[in-house]
Design a protein around this motif. Sequence first.
Motif, short mmCIF file in Angstrom:
data_model
loop_
_atom_site.label_atom_id
_atom_site.label_comp_id
_atom_site.label_asym_id
_atom_site.label_seq_id
_atom_site.Cartn_x
_atom_site.Cartn_y
_atom_site.Cartn_z
N PRO A 288 98.58 38.69 56.80
CA PRO A 288 97.24 38.83 57.41
C PRO A 288 97.28 39.54 58.76
N HIS A 289 98.48 39.87 59.22
CA HIS A 289 98.61 40.47 60.55
C HIS A 289 98.89 41.97 60.49
N ARG A 290 98.78 42.57 59.33
CA ARG A 290 99.16 43.98 59.19
C ARG A 290 98.28 44.91 60.04
N HIS A 291 97.05 44.49 60.28
CA HIS A 291 96.20 45.37 61.07
C HIS A 291 96.67 45.48 62.52
N MET A 292 97.58 44.57 62.93
CA MET A 292 98.14 44.66 64.28
C MET A 292 99.08 45.86 64.40
N LEU A 293 99.57 46.36 63.26
CA LEU A 293 100.56 47.42 63.30
C LEU A 293 99.98 48.71 63.86
N GLY A 294 98.68 48.94 63.64
CA GLY A 294 98.07 50.20 64.05
C GLY A 294 98.26 50.51 65.52
N LEU A 295 98.12 49.50 66.38
CA LEU A 295 98.28 49.69 67.82
C LEU A 295 99.66 49.28 68.30
N SER A 296 100.17 48.18 67.75
CA SER A 296 101.42 47.61 68.28
C SER A 296 102.65 48.44 67.92
N LEU A 297 102.70 48.96 66.69
CA LEU A 297 103.91 49.66 66.24
C LEU A 297 104.17 50.94 67.04
N PRO A 298 103.16 51.81 67.25
CA PRO A 298 103.44 53.02 68.05
C PRO A 298 103.91 52.69 69.47
N LEU A 299 103.28 51.68 70.10
CA LEU A 299 103.68 51.33 71.46
C LEU A 299 105.06 50.68 71.50
N SER A 300 105.39 49.94 70.43
CA SER A 300 106.70 49.27 70.41
C SER A 300 107.84 50.27 70.36
N LEU A 301 107.57 51.50 69.88
CA LEU A 301 108.60 52.53 69.88
C LEU A 301 109.02 52.89 71.29
N PHE A 302 108.17 52.56 72.26
CA PHE A 302 108.51 52.78 73.67
C PHE A 302 108.68 51.44 74.39
N ASN A 303 108.93 50.39 73.60
CA ASN A 303 109.22 49.05 74.12
C ASN A 303 108.06 48.45 74.91
N VAL A 304 106.85 48.77 74.50
CA VAL A 304 105.64 48.20 75.08
C VAL A 304 105.02 47.27 74.03
N ASN A 305 104.98 45.98 74.31
CA ASN A 305 104.51 45.04 73.28
C ASN A 305 103.40 44.11 73.76
N GLU A 306 102.71 44.45 74.85
CA GLU A 306 101.60 43.62 75.33
C GLU A 306 100.52 43.41 74.27
N PRO A 307 100.11 44.46 73.51
CA PRO A 307 99.09 44.22 72.47
C PRO A 307 99.52 43.18 71.45
N LEU A 308 100.81 43.17 71.12
CA LEU A 308 101.31 42.18 70.16
C LEU A 308 101.39 40.80 70.78
N ILE A 309 101.86 40.72 72.02
CA ILE A 309 102.04 39.44 72.69
C ILE A 309 100.70 38.73 72.91
N PHE A 310 99.69 39.50 73.31
CA PHE A 310 98.38 38.91 73.56
C PHE A 310 97.47 38.95 72.34
N GLY A 311 97.79 39.79 71.37
CA GLY A 311 96.91 39.93 70.21
C GLY A 311 97.31 39.10 69.02
N LEU A 312 98.60 38.81 68.86
CA LEU A 312 99.01 38.06 67.67
C LEU A 312 98.55 36.61 67.67
N PRO A 313 98.66 35.80 68.68
CA PRO A 313 99.32 36.03 69.96
C PRO A 313 100.64 35.29 70.01
N ILE A 314 101.45 35.65 71.02
CA ILE A 314 102.64 34.87 71.36
C ILE A 314 102.36 34.04 72.60
N VAL A 315 101.52 34.58 73.47
CA VAL A 315 101.13 33.84 74.67
C VAL A 315 100.43 32.54 74.28
#
Length: 711
Positions: A288-315
Amino acid sequence: MSTWFQNTFIYQLNNSRILLFNNRIIKSIVASSLAIVPFAIIRALLLVSSIVCNQLGWGSFSVQLFQLQETLTDFMPIAINAFMALHWAIRNRYSVIHFLTINLCSLLFISRVISNDKLFFFDITVPLALLSGITVNFLLEKAIALVDSIHFLKSKSRKTSALFFGSVLIITFVTLIIGVLAHSIYLSVFPVISQTLLHSYPDNFVDGLIYIVLRCIPWFFGIHGYFICADIDAGFIADMNSNIAAWHAGQAQLNVISPVFYNIWCTMGGTGNTLGMLLCILLNKKSPHRHMLGLSLPLSLFNVNEPLIFGLPIVMNPLLIIPFVLVPAVSYTIAYTATVWHLVPPVSEAVNWSVPPILSTWLATGGSVSAIVLNIVIIGISALIYTPFVRKWSISKTKTPEFNLFLPPTNLDLVPGHTLQSEEKSYLEALNNVQQLQSSGHFILYFQPQVRISDRRIIGVEALIRHQGEDGKITPPIFLQYYDRLNAMADIDFWVIEQSVNYLHHHLQEFNEMTLSVNVSAQTLLDKRLFKVISQVLDKPLPPGWTLEMEITESQAVIDPVNVTSVLTKLKSMGIRIALDDFGAGYSTLNYLTRYPLDKIKLDRSLVQGLSENGGLQFLKQVTRLCRLTHCNLVIEGVETEDELRQVLIEGIETDQELAQVCSVGIELAQGFLFWRPLPVEKLCQVLKENHHCSNKISTYEKELQLTSSC
């Protein structure tokens, strides 16, 4: 063992979680951290752009972009402090300008004491900004409460003057305590800690493991570990550069552990090696979290994961924070062991943290193929570790409430990232609907009368919120579900309380012996702002004969009944009556009847509808008998079918059969369309005048009949 774990350990941990998530300081920290996420993302993108421009030979533009991202980094602590002041003021209904001004002034004064640099306001660190914000906001709140409690300062001018001088004292006090004393202690203690860490940093496995864990844990509260360890990292980077330079000169061996070592092995996709988490989501087509890939995956290629941390969330997620800390620790252990055993070479080149994974490893290890292979293996292991936790979190929404330990907090007033992933769409829809409501009209109040059945006299009114569009169309309160979804019901309830009492003073004060009822949700009862709002609305006494009544809804589960009981008892001590609404419709908790200090019980419409069925009347009698044990007034709701509506007592002589049955069981009060629909205040005033005039005539006539009979 499994039963004990579920019933004891999880239960106790869940209770601790509730206390933690309801803490206003924790809420403010998370809210302010979340607010600067756009700054962090923009900063990271600027850094990546700077590196790309440098590779393309655009040196001047690369320097400008790098300096801009540095400026954003320096500005973020100030932004955190400002957002914390905004959140604290809005959540507690204080002046935003007042809190923002005092917080920023205090922070600047403290930084001036600490730094002698011309640009001292850029020397502020995140820990200092948080410490200053928490201290100042807490002291301001106490000062406001103290001023409100002093009778001599009741006038607005005196209160303003007192708060002004109090704010100046707070700035002075905070500057003295944090800027002078705390900083002096910090300067004496920090070098010892720093030197100890630096001494053990390059070649100590245990200290290195502790370091990587401590950099991950702050993310649970939304705080980037880099900001906490910024001063230490500066020393680590300097030590690494010296070691690499000495190695190139043939004067030293390469250290195993270095900042780049952490970057290439433990932050693939960002802190927590979250590239592994994205991989397990990507490979699961049913996630159910696949829609997170659209924003999180491109940024994660540059080691930026704030959208994933706050959007999944991990926080603030007690389940996902476990692999978020465990994965880097496992990755660190594997990479350290492989380096010590000479399976992969140590880091020999300084590489920026924003260089994409695998490529950064290739560059840092001098083009080692074995290091690339180990990189891929670690990413796979990370995905395996993340998979069961992500799957458990995905299905946790179907569990019963006692297993909701794994859900993010439901009462943080933040953004969609702090909701269940499967409900993010509904959250965004609710947010969009609320924004449309606010832009397409305004809220108004309607009032539905409560009547005494014996003489049809209106003895109370219930305040009901409505939305009036720009076209004049009135919308029933279906929109409340959006505010409930956004955990903003307390703000709606407070608005209704304030506005209804205001209506009472301006439109209804000529009537007496009446009750004004307002609905409050379970969220509102546990909101720390409740008594402040009540004190403010009761600062001006209600008109003679009027009583304020709060209706709690029985159809909603109460998470913390002990605290609710305490809140209701305190409300009663303030002269407020307590009513239990919709009894018989929801959870039917009979404990409510004895646990809560009730004055009135409102029987749900379903009991009226059941009168047409066999045994319906007897069931209503039993419910009534049970409720009467509490010595509460009883109100029957929902006498409002179309048949009943046509038989409203227009002629004053017909009595509906259903209403007669209600009277036969001893219920004296009623509310519903049979009597009155919800009315705007102007119409209500007209109805009250007619109703009370008619009731007075009936009472006089009945007295005359009694005198005639006695004669």
